[in-house]
Design a protein around this motif. Sequence first.
Motif, PDB file in Angstrom:
ATOM      1  N   ARG A   8     -50.598 128.818 -25.967  1.00 20.60           N
ATOM      2  CA  ARG A   8     -49.752 127.770 -25.479  1.00 20.60           C
ATOM      3  C   ARG A   8     -48.534 128.738 -25.496  1.00 20.60           C
ATOM      4  O   ARG A   8     -47.573 128.262 -24.404  1.00 20.60           O
ATOM      5  CB  ARG A   8     -49.759 127.481 -27.059  1.00 20.60           C
ATOM      6  CG  ARG A   8     -48.272 126.908 -27.048  1.00 20.60           C
ATOM      7  CD  ARG A   8     -47.518 126.142 -28.418  1.00 20.60           C
ATOM      8  NE  ARG A   8     -49.298 125.692 -29.471  1.00 20.60           N
ATOM      9  CZ  ARG A   8     -48.731 125.222 -30.694  1.00 20.60           C
ATOM     10  NH1 ARG A   8     -47.858 125.205 -31.668  1.00 20.60           N
ATOM     11  NH2 ARG A   8     -50.349 124.686 -31.181  1.00 20.60           N
ATOM     12  N   GLU A   9     -48.542 130.616 -26.027  1.00 22.32           N
ATOM     13  CA  GLU A   9     -47.227 131.491 -25.302  1.00 22.32           C
ATOM     14  C   GLU A   9     -47.045 131.652 -24.169  1.00 22.32           C
ATOM     15  O   GLU A   9     -46.386 131.807 -23.155  1.00 22.32           O
ATOM     16  CB  GLU A   9     -47.211 132.502 -25.770  1.00 22.32           C
ATOM     17  CG  GLU A   9     -46.569 132.012 -27.529  1.00 22.32           C
ATOM     18  CD  GLU A   9     -46.533 133.404 -28.657  1.00 22.32           C
ATOM     19  OE1 GLU A   9     -48.160 134.200 -28.424  1.00 22.32           O
ATOM     20  OE2 GLU A   9     -45.435 133.425 -28.736  1.00 22.32           O
ATOM     21  N   LEU A  44     -44.193 117.262 -15.224  1.00 18.45           N
ATOM     22  CA  LEU A  44     -43.288 117.824 -16.051  1.00 18.45           C
ATOM     23  C   LEU A  44     -41.970 116.546 -16.021  1.00 18.45           C
ATOM     24  O   LEU A  44     -41.191 115.643 -17.296  1.00 18.45           O
ATOM     25  CB  LEU A  44     -42.255 118.645 -15.759  1.00 18.45           C
ATOM     26  CG  LEU A  44     -42.673 120.105 -16.018  1.00 18.45           C
ATOM     27  CD1 LEU A  44     -41.332 120.979 -15.453  1.00 18.45           C
ATOM     28  CD2 LEU A  44     -42.993 119.503 -17.624  1.00 18.45           C
ATOM     29  N   GLY A  45     -41.731 115.445 -15.020  1.00 20.69           N
ATOM     30  CA  GLY A  45     -41.156 114.993 -14.795  1.00 20.69           C
ATOM     31  C   GLY A  45     -41.595 113.595 -15.937  1.00 20.69           C
ATOM     32  O   GLY A  45     -40.587 112.767 -16.067  1.00 20.69           O
ATOM     33  N   GLU A  46     -42.580 112.816 -15.671  1.00 23.93           N
ATOM     34  CA  GLU A  46     -43.394 112.198 -16.301  1.00 23.93           C
ATOM     35  C   GLU A  46     -43.051 112.319 -17.870  1.00 23.93           C
ATOM     36  O   GLU A  46     -43.101 111.691 -18.401  1.00 23.93           O
ATOM     37  CB  GLU A  46     -44.885 111.755 -16.084  1.00 23.93           C
ATOM     38  CG  GLU A  46     -44.920 111.241 -14.835  1.00 23.93           C
ATOM     39  CD  GLU A  46     -46.842 111.034 -14.434  1.00 23.93           C
ATOM     40  OE1 GLU A  46     -46.904 111.965 -14.982  1.00 23.93           O
ATOM     41  OE2 GLU A  46     -47.102 110.631 -13.566  1.00 23.93           O
ATOM     42  N   LEU A  47     -43.719 113.731 -18.030  1.00 23.37           N
ATOM     43  CA  LEU A  47     -42.987 113.827 -19.935  1.00 23.37           C
ATOM     44  C   LEU A  47     -42.216 113.949 -19.915  1.00 23.37           C
ATOM     45  O   LEU A  47     -41.736 113.415 -21.341  1.00 23.37           O
ATOM     46  CB  LEU A  47     -43.905 115.134 -19.827  1.00 23.37           C
ATOM     47  CG  LEU A  47     -45.630 115.553 -19.884  1.00 23.37           C
ATOM     48  CD1 LEU A  47     -45.828 116.476 -19.440  1.00 23.37           C
ATOM     49  CD2 LEU A  47     -46.515 114.804 -20.584  1.00 23.37           C
ATOM     50  N   VAL A  94     -46.445 121.913 -22.948  1.00 25.03           N
ATOM     51  CA  VAL A  94     -47.600 122.399 -22.933  1.00 25.03           C
ATOM     52  C   VAL A  94     -49.072 121.793 -23.966  1.00 25.03           C
ATOM     53  O   VAL A  94     -49.730 122.509 -23.826  1.00 25.03           O
ATOM     54  CB  VAL A  94     -47.370 123.548 -23.682  1.00 25.03           C
ATOM     55  CG1 VAL A  94     -46.247 124.605 -22.490  1.00 25.03           C
ATOM     56  CG2 VAL A  94     -47.214 123.585 -24.955  1.00 25.03           C
ATOM     57  N   GLU A  95     -48.612 120.916 -24.760  1.00 22.76           N
ATOM     58  CA  GLU A  95     -49.980 120.682 -25.391  1.00 22.76           C
ATOM     59  C   GLU A  95     -50.615 119.840 -24.486  1.00 22.76           C
ATOM     60  O   GLU A  95     -51.349 118.399 -24.777  1.00 22.76           O
ATOM     61  CB  GLU A  95     -49.208 119.419 -26.811  1.00 22.76           C
ATOM     62  CG  GLU A  95     -48.506 120.176 -27.750  1.00 22.76           C
ATOM     63  CD  GLU A  95     -49.881 120.916 -28.550  1.00 22.76           C
ATOM     64  OE1 GLU A  95     -50.967 120.933 -28.264  1.00 22.76           O
ATOM     65  OE2 GLU A  95     -49.450 122.778 -29.187  1.00 22.76           O
ATOM     66  N   PHE A 113     -38.408 120.869 -25.319  1.00 24.39           N
ATOM     67  CA  PHE A 113     -39.646 119.865 -24.833  1.00 24.39           C
ATOM     68  C   PHE A 113     -40.563 120.870 -24.509  1.00 24.39           C
ATOM     69  O   PHE A 113     -41.770 120.419 -23.769  1.00 24.39           O
ATOM     70  CB  PHE A 113     -38.602 119.715 -23.986  1.00 24.39           C
ATOM     71  CG  PHE A 113     -39.280 119.069 -22.271  1.00 24.39           C
ATOM     72  CD1 PHE A 113     -39.740 118.111 -22.900  1.00 24.39           C
ATOM     73  CD2 PHE A 113     -39.202 119.514 -21.756  1.00 24.39           C
ATOM     74  CE1 PHE A 113     -40.060 117.476 -21.947  1.00 24.39           C
ATOM     75  CE2 PHE A 113     -39.697 119.141 -20.411  1.00 24.39           C
ATOM     76  CZ  PHE A 113     -40.440 117.821 -19.982  1.00 24.39           C
ATOM     77  N   LYS A 114     -40.352 122.535 -24.730  1.00 25.43           N
ATOM     78  CA  LYS A 114     -41.132 123.204 -23.636  1.00 25.43           C
ATOM     79  C   LYS A 114     -42.905 122.872 -24.729  1.00 25.43           C
ATOM     80  O   LYS A 114     -43.780 123.380 -24.162  1.00 25.43           O
ATOM     81  CB  LYS A 114     -40.635 124.988 -23.347  1.00 25.43           C
ATOM     82  CG  LYS A 114     -39.513 124.782 -22.839  1.00 25.43           C
ATOM     83  CD  LYS A 114     -38.857 125.855 -22.585  1.00 25.43           C
ATOM     84  CE  LYS A 114     -37.994 126.402 -21.692  1.00 25.43           C
ATOM     85  NZ  LYS A 114     -37.365 127.378 -22.046  1.00 25.43           N
TER      86      LYS A 114
END
Length: 234
Positions: A162-163, A218-221, A197-198, A192-193
Amino acid sequence: MLLFLICSSFNMAAQNSIKIRGLVKVENASAEGIHVLNLVSEKATVTDAKGGFFLEVKEDDLVVFSAVHLNYWRKSITAKEIQSGYVEVEMTAKENQLDEVVVSENVTMTAQSLGIITYKPKVYTPAERRIRTATSGVLDPLINWISGRTKDLKKQLEIEKRERYIMRLESYFDDAFFMDSLKIPEVYVGGFKYYVVEDGDLAQALTAKNKDRTHFLLGELAQEFLIYIEDYEK
C-alpha cells in the motif's frame, strides 16, 4: 497447557493498545496540520500548532506522517514508546527538485554484474524477506504459526504494498492536483490516497505504471469519495 499459555500471552499482547502522546519536530517549517496515520488500525489524527498529537497504538504498529511541505516519514512503535506513552519524530522540509540529473561515477557491484551469476536474482522487500524466514526451515513455521507471527508479517507485506502504491501515486500527481482537479478538500487529501489504493483496478494501473489509466480511475474514485465524505459530515 504450555501451548495454551503461549497462545494466550501472544493474543493479550496483540490486543493491548494505548493512546500515546506524540510530537513532530520540523526544522525551518511548520509542524502544524501533519497527517498521522496508524496503518495497522487505520486510526488517524492531525498535529496541532506545536506539532503535538494523540494516537491509539500498540507495539510494532506502523505509523506514517505526511504533509504537503514535508518529506514522507514512517516509524514502527517500540515497546519503550508504549511504556513511556510518548513518541517523538523529526521530519524534514521538501527541497526543490533539480532539473539536471547527476550520474555518479560509483557503480554498485553485484554478483550479476561481476559475472558470478548469469540470471537476475529476485529482490525481496523487507516484509517479503521476513515472511520467507518465518515460513522456511523445520521448526520456524510451527513456532511462528503458534505466535501468529506469520499472519502479522503477511499483514505487514500488504501495508508495504500500500505504501509503494501511494509513493508512486505521489510521484505522478502533487497535492494541488487532488485539490484543484479532483476537488478533494485539503484536509482529506491524505485519506483519499489511502482510499484509492485499496481499489483493485487502480492498484493494477499503478503496478503497470500506467499513468493515464491511473488518472482516469482517480476521477471516478474521487466522485465516490466526495459522496462518502458528504454523507460522513452530515
